[in-house]
Design an enzyme around this catalytic site. Sequence first.
Site, PDB file in Angstrom:
ATOM      1  N   LYS A  48       0.654  -1.075  -0.032  1.00 47.45           N
ATOM      2  CA  LYS A  48      -0.176  -0.103  -0.017  1.00 47.45           C
ATOM      3  C   LYS A  48       0.737   1.430  -0.135  1.00 47.45           C
ATOM      4  O   LYS A  48       0.723   2.363   0.540  1.00 47.45           O
ATOM      5  CB  LYS A  48      -0.766   0.068   1.328  1.00 47.45           C
ATOM      6  CG  LYS A  48      -1.603  -1.312   1.370  1.00 47.45           C
ATOM      7  CD  LYS A  48      -2.265  -1.969  -0.019  1.00 47.45           C
ATOM      8  CE  LYS A  48      -3.412  -0.791  -0.552  1.00 47.45           C
ATOM      9  NZ  LYS A  48      -3.547  -1.472  -2.040  1.00 47.45           N
ATOM     10  N   HIS A 108       7.162  -7.408  -2.120  1.00 49.44           N
ATOM     11  CA  HIS A 108       6.686  -6.538  -1.070  1.00 49.44           C
ATOM     12  C   HIS A 108       7.809  -7.337   0.205  1.00 49.44           C
ATOM     13  O   HIS A 108       7.817  -6.664   1.353  1.00 49.44           O
ATOM     14  CB  HIS A 108       5.716  -6.627  -0.627  1.00 49.44           C
ATOM     15  CG  HIS A 108       4.392  -6.152  -1.469  1.00 49.44           C
ATOM     16  ND1 HIS A 108       4.703  -4.818  -1.865  1.00 49.44           N
ATOM     17  CD2 HIS A 108       3.220  -6.305  -1.699  1.00 49.44           C
ATOM     18  CE1 HIS A 108       3.628  -4.294  -2.352  1.00 49.44           C
ATOM     19  NE2 HIS A 108       2.766  -5.471  -2.441  1.00 49.44           N
ATOM     20  N   SER A 138      -4.870   2.445   4.483  1.00 46.09           N
ATOM     21  CA  SER A 138      -5.154   1.844   3.263  1.00 46.09           C
ATOM     22  C   SER A 138      -4.910   0.193   3.605  1.00 46.09           C
ATOM     23  O   SER A 138      -5.791  -0.456   2.717  1.00 46.09           O
ATOM     24  CB  SER A 138      -4.004   2.251   2.396  1.00 46.09           C
ATOM     25  OG  SER A 138      -4.124   1.680   1.066  1.00 46.09           O
TER      26      SER A 138
END
Length: 295
Positions: A48, A108, A138
């Site tokens: 995010k 990530h 988020s």
Amino acid sequence: MELVSDTSRPPLVYVKGVPLIKYFAETIEPLQSFQARPDDLLISTYPKSGTTWLSEILDMIYQGGDTEKCRRAPIYIRVPFLEFRCPGVPSGLETLKDVPAPRLLKTHLPLALLPQSLLDQQVKMIYVARNPKDVVVSYYNFYKMAQVHPEPGTWDNFLEQFMEGKVSYGSWYQHVQEWWELSRTHPILYLFYEDMKANPKRETQKILEFLGRSLPEKIVDQIVQNTSFKEMKKNPMTNYSTVPTNVMDHSICPFMRKGITGDWKNTFTVAQNERFDADLAEKMVGCELTAHWQL
């Protein structure tokens, strides 16, 4: 491709101390034998933080600003997500097999889980960091709509889990700091989401310079226009609307929700904000990164 419809919100699985989505955790061992190429480019972020935005900017650059070429497939096919795995959807490693060089890759993962060949091959990397308050808001909304995550519980509970590093991918604080440290010794362009929002053309030029590429100013302007939040939100090749609803339920929350800075102010209570600030100051002591955010 596995034809399984039940993603069932399984609990997170810890790998080397890092909590991960169950299906993603299952890819970490096979991912270690991944062979990077010197002309690969890795996009890395904590979730995010503008990953899809950066991915689209880079694909636009690689395609010379040709919008039609960038509509050839959804972004997760054009930029394979290395550790991605989910029942009923091709995994990141499966997607990668059909991607021609030079490849754009996305992850990530914290450094402890990153395939070693990416470092050995001195693969260029671009990292994006974002104000953690906007990240956690988020992320909470993403947890609600992306069924591969555990149930997020209440906002208050999720915020505590985030501060304790008990959400998928673990500690935001550790993630942004260790990639910042790596940028001192590895070819990494370290960007900030807020800078990209404030001056997308300048940041796109910065990316081009890092890649050793150049494009006419007119094309750069087109890339900036076509990668605006407004354009990407309505583009099925970037807004994840092509993902099965049992994986991402856009009726709960769209994948591309607001794309702004400072939205945390609509969610945090005064008490939560004070607690978060104190926690952030403690965990980021001596780190120059926090100067980039208006907290």
